[in-house]
Enzyme design. Structure first.
Site, PDB file in Angstrom:
ATOM      1  N   SER A  14      34.069  50.032  31.114  1.00 47.90           N
ATOM      2  CA  SER A  14      33.682  48.970  30.192  1.00 47.90           C
ATOM      3  C   SER A  14      33.499  49.490  28.776  1.00 47.90           C
ATOM      4  O   SER A  14      33.026  50.605  28.570  1.00 47.90           O
ATOM      5  CB  SER A  14      32.374  48.346  30.676  1.00 47.90           C
ATOM      6  N   GLN A  50      38.576  49.023  29.422  1.00 51.04           N
ATOM      7  CA  GLN A  50      38.358  47.594  29.124  1.00 51.04           C
ATOM      8  C   GLN A  50      37.852  47.444  27.704  1.00 51.04           C
ATOM      9  O   GLN A  50      36.900  48.109  27.313  1.00 51.04           O
ATOM     10  CB  GLN A  50      37.343  46.994  30.101  1.00 51.04           C
ATOM     11  N   TYR A  94      36.123  45.180  24.747  1.00 53.32           N
ATOM     12  CA  TYR A  94      35.532  44.042  24.057  1.00 53.32           C
ATOM     13  C   TYR A  94      36.062  44.164  22.647  1.00 53.32           C
ATOM     14  O   TYR A  94      35.770  45.126  21.947  1.00 53.32           O
ATOM     15  CB  TYR A  94      34.008  44.085  24.117  1.00 53.32           C
ATOM     16  N   THR A 128      39.202  41.823  27.645  1.00 53.55           N
ATOM     17  CA  THR A 128      38.398  40.737  28.212  1.00 53.55           C
ATOM     18  C   THR A 128      38.319  39.574  27.221  1.00 53.55           C
ATOM     19  O   THR A 128      37.910  39.752  26.078  1.00 53.55           O
ATOM     20  CB  THR A 128      36.999  41.268  28.569  1.00 53.55           C
ATOM     21  N   ARG A 185      22.575  32.865  30.072  1.00 53.40           N
ATOM     22  CA  ARG A 185      22.076  33.495  31.307  1.00 53.40           C
ATOM     23  C   ARG A 185      20.556  33.405  31.356  1.00 53.40           C
ATOM     24  O   ARG A 185      19.843  34.235  30.772  1.00 53.40           O
ATOM     25  CB  ARG A 185      22.488  34.956  31.380  1.00 53.40           C
ATOM     26  N   LYS A 208      42.087  39.912  30.755  1.00 50.97           N
ATOM     27  CA  LYS A 208      41.075  39.639  31.791  1.00 50.97           C
ATOM     28  C   LYS A 208      40.297  38.370  31.439  1.00 50.97           C
ATOM     29  O   LYS A 208      39.802  38.244  30.324  1.00 50.97           O
ATOM     30  CB  LYS A 208      40.113  40.826  31.894  1.00 50.97           C
ATOM     31  N   HIS A 218      34.531  36.232  35.364  1.00 51.68           N
ATOM     32  CA  HIS A 218      33.451  37.185  35.078  1.00 51.68           C
ATOM     33  C   HIS A 218      32.362  37.076  36.152  1.00 51.68           C
ATOM     34  O   HIS A 218      31.175  37.254  35.886  1.00 51.68           O
ATOM     35  CB  HIS A 218      32.864  36.864  33.689  1.00 51.68           C
ATOM     36  N   ARG A 250      29.378  34.659  35.484  1.00 51.55           N
ATOM     37  CA  ARG A 250      28.302  35.050  34.568  1.00 51.55           C
ATOM     38  C   ARG A 250      28.463  34.461  33.175  1.00 51.55           C
ATOM     39  O   ARG A 250      27.583  34.572  32.349  1.00 51.55           O
ATOM     40  CB  ARG A 250      28.280  36.584  34.440  1.00 51.55           C
ATOM     41  N   ASP A 276      39.541  38.803  40.409  1.00 53.64           N
ATOM     42  CA  ASP A 276      38.140  39.109  40.743  1.00 53.64           C
ATOM     43  C   ASP A 276      37.272  37.874  40.675  1.00 53.64           C
ATOM     44  O   ASP A 276      37.731  36.800  40.304  1.00 53.64           O
ATOM     45  CB  ASP A 276      37.569  40.259  39.901  1.00 53.64           C
ATOM     46  N   SER A 277      36.048  38.073  41.087  1.00 49.41           N
ATOM     47  CA  SER A 277      34.939  37.110  41.070  1.00 49.41           C
ATOM     48  C   SER A 277      34.600  36.639  42.481  1.00 49.41           C
ATOM     49  O   SER A 277      35.208  35.701  42.999  1.00 49.41           O
ATOM     50  CB  SER A 277      35.194  35.915  40.150  1.00 49.41           C
ATOM     51  N   GLY A 278      33.664  37.337  43.091  1.00 47.87           N
ATOM     52  CA  GLY A 278      33.113  36.904  44.371  1.00 47.87           C
ATOM     53  C   GLY A 278      33.481  37.742  45.575  1.00 47.87           C
ATOM     54  O   GLY A 278      33.044  37.442  46.688  1.00 47.87           O
ATOM     55  N   ARG A 334      33.223  40.253  48.378  1.00 49.90           N
ATOM     56  CA  ARG A 334      32.092  40.945  48.984  1.00 49.90           C
ATOM     57  C   ARG A 334      32.445  41.714  50.255  1.00 49.90           C
ATOM     58  O   ARG A 334      31.605  42.425  50.801  1.00 49.90           O
ATOM     59  CB  ARG A 334      30.971  39.946  49.324  1.00 49.90           C
ATOM     60  N   GLY A 371      33.242  43.981  41.437  1.00 45.74           N
ATOM     61  CA  GLY A 371      32.220  44.249  40.435  1.00 45.74           C
ATOM     62  C   GLY A 371      30.885  44.611  41.058  1.00 45.74           C
ATOM     63  O   GLY A 371      30.602  45.774  41.359  1.00 45.74           O
TER      64      GLY A 371
END
Ligand code: FNR
Length: 393
Positions: free
Chosen positions: A121, A143, A145, A173, A182, A262, A286, A289, A317-319, A321, A340
């Site tokens: 990141s 990655q 920003y 991203t 949040r 992303k 994300h 988030r 991605d996202s979730g 598990r 993540g």
């Protein structure tokens, strides 16, 4: 993968449970309220994050029997020019020293031990050079920003350092030009990005162009590193406005290598990514988030694959598990998954060994899930949409 299963049978104890859904609760018992809020907190009411998880339950694998095989399923995949033994990578997660004193260094070591690509990141609490050293001969991607256009020379300087340190692809991203609403972080009055001991190292502080420019521009406001950290995030990385598709050209000029966008969630944007000539996209929200009330990432995956699959590489991605989640995303057309929070739970629970445990668990679980479903490999010809049904139709 074999090893995980065999060791389990030999009663040698893992560092913590193999029950992947229990990791979050265990990690929460070890963390401060601030770190917990930052790690498990989602945007708004958490609706997007809940939908991300629920979307996996709509799809089910249909097993086939009497499929003759001598070997466990092969999980290897070709991605961005690299042959990787497993079809998942570690998603970029910022400020990892919040979760373990060794932070990104421990995670990057586990990544190379387990041969899993590490995406570092921009908001890391270690420098690109230190993460590269810890990652050794591993596959690592950077990655970004994306700083505002007026700070293009900072962008160029950062990307040059990442390239020199062996980061071979750039993930840009697009869903975080401001932080999401949040409530957990707001309740805690917590923003890890404004702490100079936590971030700034990766992007700014050790970057000479950044230091010079910011001192020149805001010198009398910036008294110390804390001020520099605040300036970094509020003035250039999250400047409250975003970039345009045309601006991608600037990144092309500053980065010699594959570019992956992303945060794509719409078919229209996926098409624009193809037109822009990038090498890949990450279908991601994300982890829920950033925006509340958004679509589930898995829900959008097959539509996006139908539109652009084959034109560029599609990450998801996202979730995720567990192994079955990875199997479903691959069956829906993802070339590779990013994970993540699960590996961060591992980092909290056991540092480097904890991250390795999570990566091995995901690989072992995925491999047995495929094996017992009669799917001989994770390649698209074996693991495609034909292996799934929708339970709600
Ligand atoms: C993230 N994510 C993220 N993404 C990114 O591009 N840059 C970043 O610095 C971060 N930082 C970050 C911190 C924390 C604590 C989390 C949990 C997530 C998002 C991440 O890359 C990925 O998209 C999601 O985590 C995927 O969802 P799961 O696997 O956590 O459900």
């Amino acid at each position: 993968e074999d090893e995980v299963y065999q060791r389990g049978l030999q009663f040698s104890r893992p560092p913590f449970t193999f029950k992947s859904l229990d990791w979050e609760g265990l990690a929460m018992q070890r963390m401060s309220a601030e770190s917990t809020g930052y790690l498990v907190g989602n945007a708004g009411t958490g609706e997007t994050a809940t939908k991300n998880r629920k979307a996996f339950e709509r799809w089910s694998l249909v097993p086939q029997r009497l499929i003759e095989t001598e070997k466990l399923p092969r999980l290897s995949t070709q991605i961005l020019g690299h042959r990787m033994p497993v079809p998942f990578a570690m998603a970029p997660v910022g400020v990892q020293r919040t979760f373990n004193p060794e932070g990104e260094i421990a995670a990057a070591r586990a990544a190379s031990d387990q041969h899993v690509p590490f995406i570092m990141s921009s908001a890391s609490s270690a420098s690109v050079e230190d993460v590269a050293a810890a990652n050794g001969s591993g596959t690592r991607w950077y990655q970004l920003y994306w700083p505002s256009n007026k700070d293009y020379d900072i962008t160029r300087s950062i990307l040059k350092r990442a390239k020199d340190a062996g980061f071979s692809a750039l993930f840009v991203t697009l869903d975080t030009y401001v932080l999401g609403w949040r409530p957990s972080d707001m309740d805690n009055g917590y923003n890890p990005f404004l702490r100079s001991d936590r971030v700034g190292v990766a992007v700014g502080f050790s970057d000479p162009v950044f230091r010079k420019q910011f001192r020149e521009r805001y010198g009398n406001e910036i008294e110390d590193d804390q001020g520099l950290a605040a300036a970094l995030w509020t003035r250039t990385i999250f400047p409250r406005y975003s970039h345009s598709w045309e601006d991608l050209q600037l990144l092309r000029e500053a980065w010699d290598g594959p570019i992956v966008l992303k945060g794509i969630q719409s078919v229209a944007d996926a098409r624009k990514a193809v037109e822009a000539g990038v090498q890949g996209i990450v279908v991601s929200n994300h982890g829920g988030r950033q925006t509340d009330g958004g679509v589930s990432s898995l829900g959008m995956l097959p539509r996006i694959v139908d539109a652009v699959g084959g034109d560029l590489e599609v990450f998801f991605d996202s979730g995720i598990r567990c192994g079955a989640d990875i199997a479903k995303a691959l069956a829906l057309g993802a070339n590779m998954c990013l994970v993540g929070r699960p590996y961060i739970y591992g980092l909290v629970l056991g540092g480097e060994a904890g991250v390795s445990h999570v990566l091995k668990t995901l690989a072992g679980d995925l491999q047995l899930t495929l094996h017992l479903s009669g799917i001989p490999s994770s390649a698209p010809e074996h693991l495609g949409r034909h292996r799934l049904i929708r339970e709600d139709e």
